[in-house]
Design a protein around this motif. Structure first.
Motif, PDB file in Angstrom:
ATOM      1  N   GLU A  85      17.078 -88.081  -8.442  1.00 48.18           N
ATOM      2  CA  GLU A  85      16.964 -87.026  -9.450  1.00 48.18           C
ATOM      3  C   GLU A  85      15.705 -87.253 -10.287  1.00 48.18           C
ATOM      4  OE1 GLU A  85      17.098 -83.894 -11.513  1.00 48.18           O
ATOM      5  OE2 GLU A  85      18.725 -84.183 -10.053  1.00 48.18           O
ATOM      6  N   GLN A  86      14.805 -86.271 -10.279  1.00 42.89           N
ATOM      7  CA  GLN A  86      13.564 -86.439 -11.044  1.00 42.89           C
ATOM      8  C   GLN A  86      13.797 -86.428 -12.550  1.00 42.89           C
ATOM      9  OE1 GLN A  86      10.931 -83.365  -9.410  1.00 42.89           O
ATOM     10  NE2 GLN A  86       9.843 -84.944  -8.256  1.00 42.89           N
ATOM     11  N   TYR A  87      14.780 -85.646 -12.992  1.00 46.53           N
ATOM     12  CA  TYR A  87      15.093 -85.565 -14.415  1.00 46.53           C
ATOM     13  C   TYR A  87      16.553 -85.933 -14.658  1.00 46.53           C
ATOM     14  CZ  TYR A  87      10.684 -83.068 -15.268  1.00 46.53           C
ATOM     15  OH  TYR A  87       9.361 -82.723 -15.373  1.00 46.53           O
ATOM     16  N   PRO A  88      16.914 -87.214 -14.551  1.00 45.80           N
ATOM     17  CA  PRO A  88      18.294 -87.600 -14.855  1.00 45.80           C
ATOM     18  C   PRO A  88      18.578 -87.373 -16.343  1.00 45.80           C
ATOM     19  CG  PRO A  88      16.909 -89.547 -14.632  1.00 45.80           C
ATOM     20  CD  PRO A  88      16.057 -88.379 -14.244  1.00 45.80           C
ATOM     21  N   MET A  89      19.586 -86.559 -16.638  1.00 43.44           N
ATOM     22  CA  MET A  89      19.860 -86.185 -18.030  1.00 43.44           C
ATOM     23  C   MET A  89      21.264 -86.591 -18.443  1.00 43.44           C
ATOM     24  SD  MET A  89      17.182 -84.673 -19.351  1.00 43.44           S
ATOM     25  CE  MET A  89      15.640 -83.876 -18.847  1.00 43.44           C
ATOM     26  N   ASN A  90      21.426 -86.916 -19.728  1.00 51.73           N
ATOM     27  CA  ASN A  90      22.747 -87.208 -20.263  1.00 51.73           C
ATOM     28  C   ASN A  90      23.395 -85.928 -20.782  1.00 51.73           C
ATOM     29  OD1 ASN A  90      21.579 -86.642 -22.773  1.00 51.73           O
ATOM     30  ND2 ASN A  90      21.199 -88.807 -23.233  1.00 51.73           N
ATOM     31  N   ASP A  91      24.569 -86.061 -21.400  1.00 49.33           N
ATOM     32  CA  ASP A  91      25.309 -84.886 -21.874  1.00 49.33           C
ATOM     33  C   ASP A  91      24.575 -84.144 -22.979  1.00 49.33           C
ATOM     34  OD1 ASP A  91      27.296 -85.469 -20.089  1.00 49.33           O
ATOM     35  OD2 ASP A  91      28.561 -86.527 -21.548  1.00 49.33           O
ATOM     36  N   GLN A  92      23.657 -84.826 -23.647  1.00 54.05           N
ATOM     37  CA  GLN A  92      22.891 -84.190 -24.727  1.00 54.05           C
ATOM     38  C   GLN A  92      21.622 -83.499 -24.209  1.00 54.05           C
ATOM     39  OE1 GLN A  92      24.131 -87.565 -25.228  1.00 54.05           O
ATOM     40  NE2 GLN A  92      25.881 -86.387 -25.991  1.00 54.05           N
ATOM     41  N   GLY A  93      21.420 -83.578 -22.896  1.00 55.22           N
ATOM     42  CA  GLY A  93      20.252 -82.926 -22.319  1.00 55.22           C
ATOM     43  C   GLY A  93      18.950 -83.690 -22.493  1.00 55.22           C
ATOM     44  N   THR A  94      19.037 -84.978 -22.755  1.00 57.99           N
ATOM     45  CA  THR A  94      17.840 -85.811 -22.884  1.00 57.99           C
ATOM     46  C   THR A  94      17.793 -86.801 -21.720  1.00 57.99           C
ATOM     47  OG1 THR A  94      19.025 -87.356 -24.324  1.00 57.99           O
ATOM     48  CG2 THR A  94      17.783 -85.587 -25.395  1.00 57.99           C
ATOM     49  N   PRO A  95      16.610 -87.295 -21.397  1.00 67.40           N
ATOM     50  CA  PRO A  95      16.485 -88.165 -20.219  1.00 67.40           C
ATOM     51  C   PRO A  95      17.301 -89.445 -20.334  1.00 67.40           C
ATOM     52  CG  PRO A  95      14.328 -87.391 -20.952  1.00 67.40           C
ATOM     53  CD  PRO A  95      15.301 -87.011 -22.017  1.00 67.40           C
ATOM     54  N   ILE A  96      17.803 -89.897 -19.196  1.00 65.69           N
ATOM     55  CA  ILE A  96      18.448 -91.209 -19.120  1.00 65.69           C
ATOM     56  C   ILE A  96      17.361 -92.222 -18.744  1.00 65.69           C
ATOM     57  CG2 ILE A  96      20.211 -92.616 -17.989  1.00 65.69           C
ATOM     58  CD1 ILE A  96      21.686 -90.005 -17.293  1.00 65.69           C
ATOM     59  N   TYR A  97      17.032 -93.081 -19.673  1.00 67.15           N
ATOM     60  CA  TYR A  97      15.961 -94.043 -19.451  1.00 67.15           C
ATOM     61  C   TYR A  97      16.507 -95.328 -18.821  1.00 67.15           C
ATOM     62  CZ  TYR A  97      13.268 -90.964 -22.509  1.00 67.15           C
ATOM     63  OH  TYR A  97      12.637 -89.881 -23.060  1.00 67.15           O
ATOM     64  N   ASP A  98      15.665 -96.001 -18.058  1.00 67.69           N
ATOM     65  CA  ASP A  98      15.999 -97.293 -17.475  1.00 67.69           C
ATOM     66  C   ASP A  98      15.441 -98.365 -18.402  1.00 67.69           C
ATOM     67  OD1 ASP A  98      16.335 -99.586 -15.993  1.00 67.69           O
ATOM     68  OD2 ASP A  98      15.698 -98.682 -14.097  1.00 67.69           O
ATOM     69  N   THR A  99      16.276 -98.912 -19.249  1.00 66.93           N
ATOM     70  CA  THR A  99      15.824 -99.856 -20.272  1.00 66.93           C
ATOM     71  C   THR A  99      15.659-101.277 -19.739  1.00 66.93           C
ATOM     72  OG1 THR A  99      18.117-100.219 -20.964  1.00 66.93           O
ATOM     73  CG2 THR A  99      16.872 -98.513 -22.130  1.00 66.93           C
ATOM     74  N   GLU A 100      16.013-101.486 -18.470  1.00 67.76           N
ATOM     75  CA  GLU A 100      15.914-102.825 -17.898  1.00 67.76           C
ATOM     76  C   GLU A 100      14.555-103.089 -17.252  1.00 67.76           C
ATOM     77  OE1 GLU A 100      19.139-103.394 -15.233  1.00 67.76           O
ATOM     78  OE2 GLU A 100      20.694-103.081 -16.766  1.00 67.76           O
ATOM     79  N   ILE A 101      13.728-102.054 -17.154  1.00 65.27           N
ATOM     80  CA  ILE A 101      12.431-102.189 -16.495  1.00 65.27           C
ATOM     81  C   ILE A 101      11.313-101.997 -17.512  1.00 65.27           C
ATOM     82  CG2 ILE A 101      10.866-101.125 -14.804  1.00 65.27           C
ATOM     83  CD1 ILE A 101      13.072-102.798 -13.588  1.00 65.27           C
ATOM     84  N   THR A 102      10.342-102.901 -17.470  1.00 62.66           N
ATOM     85  CA  THR A 102       9.190-102.768 -18.359  1.00 62.66           C
ATOM     86  C   THR A 102       8.012-102.170 -17.593  1.00 62.66           C
ATOM     87  OG1 THR A 102       8.261-104.945 -17.839  1.00 62.66           O
ATOM     88  CG2 THR A 102       9.935-104.844 -19.583  1.00 62.66           C
ATOM     89  N   LEU A 103       7.066-101.633 -18.337  1.00 62.71           N
ATOM     90  CA  LEU A 103       5.861-101.074 -17.728  1.00 62.71           C
ATOM     91  C   LEU A 103       5.083-102.156 -16.978  1.00 62.71           C
ATOM     92  CD1 LEU A 103       3.979 -98.640 -17.355  1.00 62.71           C
ATOM     93  CD2 LEU A 103       2.887 -99.260 -19.527  1.00 62.71           C
ATOM     94  N   VAL A 104       5.085-103.350 -17.515  1.00 63.99           N
ATOM     95  CA  VAL A 104       4.359-104.448 -16.872  1.00 63.99           C
ATOM     96  C   VAL A 104       4.949-104.748 -15.489  1.00 63.99           C
ATOM     97  CG1 VAL A 104       3.799-106.914 -16.995  1.00 63.99           C
ATOM     98  CG2 VAL A 104       3.592-105.474 -19.034  1.00 63.99           C
ATOM     99  N   GLU A 105       6.277-104.716 -15.366  1.00 63.36           N
ATOM    100  CA  GLU A 105       6.912-104.966 -14.069  1.00 63.36           C
ATOM    101  C   GLU A 105       6.501-103.898 -13.053  1.00 63.36           C
ATOM    102  OE1 GLU A 105      11.178-107.008 -14.707  1.00 63.36           O
ATOM    103  OE2 GLU A 105      10.894-105.197 -15.913  1.00 63.36           O
ATOM    104  N   THR A 106       6.459-102.647 -13.497  1.00 63.37           N
ATOM    105  CA  THR A 106       6.006-101.571 -12.609  1.00 63.37           C
ATOM    106  C   THR A 106       4.545-101.774 -12.236  1.00 63.37           C
ATOM    107  OG1 THR A 106       7.552-100.064 -13.716  1.00 63.37           O
ATOM    108  CG2 THR A 106       5.879 -99.066 -12.321  1.00 63.37           C
TER     109      THR A 106
END
Length: 312
Positions: free
Chosen positions: A129-150
C-alpha cells in the motif's frame, strides 16, 4: 555587459556517479496515462536529456516504453539520457530497497539508473500500500526505521553498480545535515520544491558547500496559486528581455546554479520550457529583492505525502 548563457546543453558535475546531470530535466508526473508517452517522446525530441520519474507516479512503465521507442527510432541513445527514479516511502526498510529498485528498472526497461532518490525522508508502514492510513486518515509511519538505515541500503546499490548515483528528495536542511554527517557516500543530488516564492537560499548554500547538486521541482509553481508566472516582477522582466514569464522563472533557477524539472503535455510548452538562457544580473537582483511573496505549495516536507500527486 550581460553575456547570455544557453542552458540547453549544460550539465552540472556530480560528486559521484554518472559524471554530470543536465541542468534542464523533464518530469513524468502526468496524471493522464494516455499523455505520458507522447510527452516524454516530445521532450526528448525537443532536446531534454534528463527524464525524472518515481515509483509513486505509476508511470514508470510508460516512461520505459517511451524511452525504448526513442532508442529504437534513433532519437537518443541510452548514453545520451540521464534517468532518475525514486524509492517510495513504503519501501524504506533496508531489505525492501533493492527489490524496489529492481521493480523500477523492470518497468523502465533499463539495466541501470543514473540517479536513484529517496522520495521523502519519511518511512511508511512497509507493504504494497503506497499510502497506508490509520482511522484518522493520516499516514502510518514506520518508526523502527531511520533514514540512515535506508541510506546504507542505497549506498549498497551504488557498490553493486545498478545505480550510478544516489540522492534525496523533499528533505529539509536539518535532516540533510544529519545524513551528510554520517553518510559513506554523500548525496549527489537534492531535489526539492524551489521557485522565486521559495528560494531555499540556506539549503542551496549548504549543497554548494558539500558538492551536492541542488535540483528544483515545481520551478513554475505547478500551476498552483499564487501563480509565479503572474507575478508582476516576473512579467515585467519577461517583457524587458523578450521572453515568456515561464522562461524567466526557469532562467532564474538555472542562473543561480541549480538544475530544474518541468512537466507539460503541451508540445509548444515543452519546447518553450527547453529554450532557456541566463538572465541579466539586474533581473536576478530584482527577483531576489522585489518579490516578497513567500509560500510553500507542497507540504510533503512535513508529512511525507506529496501534495502534487493524485491519490489512487
Amino acid at each position: 555587459m550581460h553575456t547570455t548563457e544557453d542552458f540547453r546543453q549544460k550539465r552540472i558535475p556530480l560528486a559521484h556517479g554518472s559524471g554530470a546531470i543536465p541542468v534542464m530535466g523533464f518530469g513524468s508526473l502526468i496524471p493522464d496515462r494516455a499523455k505520458v508517452k507522447p510527452a516524454i517522446k516530445e521532450a526528448l525530441e525537443a532536446g531534454f536529456r534528463h527524464i525524472d520519474g518515481a515509483e509513486l507516479y505509476r508511470t514508470e512503465d510508460l516512461v520505459g516504453e517511451a524511452l525504448k521507442e526513442s532508442f529504437e527510432a534513433g532519437t537518443v541513445t541510452r548514453d545520451d539520457v540521464f534517468i532518475t527514479t525514486k524509492l517510495w516511502n513504503n519501501n524504506h526498510r533496508p531489505e525492501r530497497v533493492k527489490p524496489a529498485l529492481e521493480a523500477s528498472l523492470d518497468r523502465l526497461q533499463l539495466d541501470y539508473l543514473d540517479l536513484y532518490l529517496i522520495h521523502t525522508p519519511y518511512a511508511f508502514q512497509a507493504g504494497d500500500e503506497q499510502y497506508p492510513m490509520n482511522d484518522q486518515g493520516t499516514p502510518i509511519y514506520d518508526t523502527e526505521i531511520t533514514l540512515v538505515e535506508t541510506w546504507r541500503a542505497m549506498e549498497q546499490l551504488v557498490d553493486e553498480g545498478r545505480v550510478k548515483a544516489i540522492g534525496l528528495s523533499d528533505i529539509t536542511l536539518d535532516k540533510l545535515k544529519e545524513l551528510v554527517a554520517v553518510a559513506r557516500i554523500k548525496p549527489a543530488v537534492v531535489q526539492v520544491e524551489c521557485h522565486p516564492y521559495l528560494p531555499e537560499w540556506e539549503l542551496l548554500e549548504f549543497c554548494e558547500q558539500h558538492g551536492i547538486v541542488f535540483q528544483a521541482f515545481a520551478p513554475l509553481g505547478h500551476g498552483m496559486d499564487p501563480k509565479i508566472t503572474d507575478d508582476p516582477v516576473i512579467t515585467r522582466i519577461a517583457e524587458h528581455v523578450g521572453r515568456t514569464p515561464a522562461q524567466v522563472a526557469l532562467a532564474w533557477a538555472a542562473s543561480r546554479g541549480t538544475a530544474f524539472l518541468t512537466t507539460s503535455t503541451n508540445p509548444a510548452h515543452i519546447r518553450e520550457n527547453f529554450d532557456v538562457s541566463s538572465l541579466p544580473q539586474v533581473a536576478m537582483q530584482d527577483i531576489r529583492e522585489r518579490i516578497t511573496t513567500e509560500v510553500r505549495l507542497n507540504a510533503v516536507v512535513d508529512t511525507g505525502v506529496p501534495g502534487f500527486v493524485p491519490r489512487r
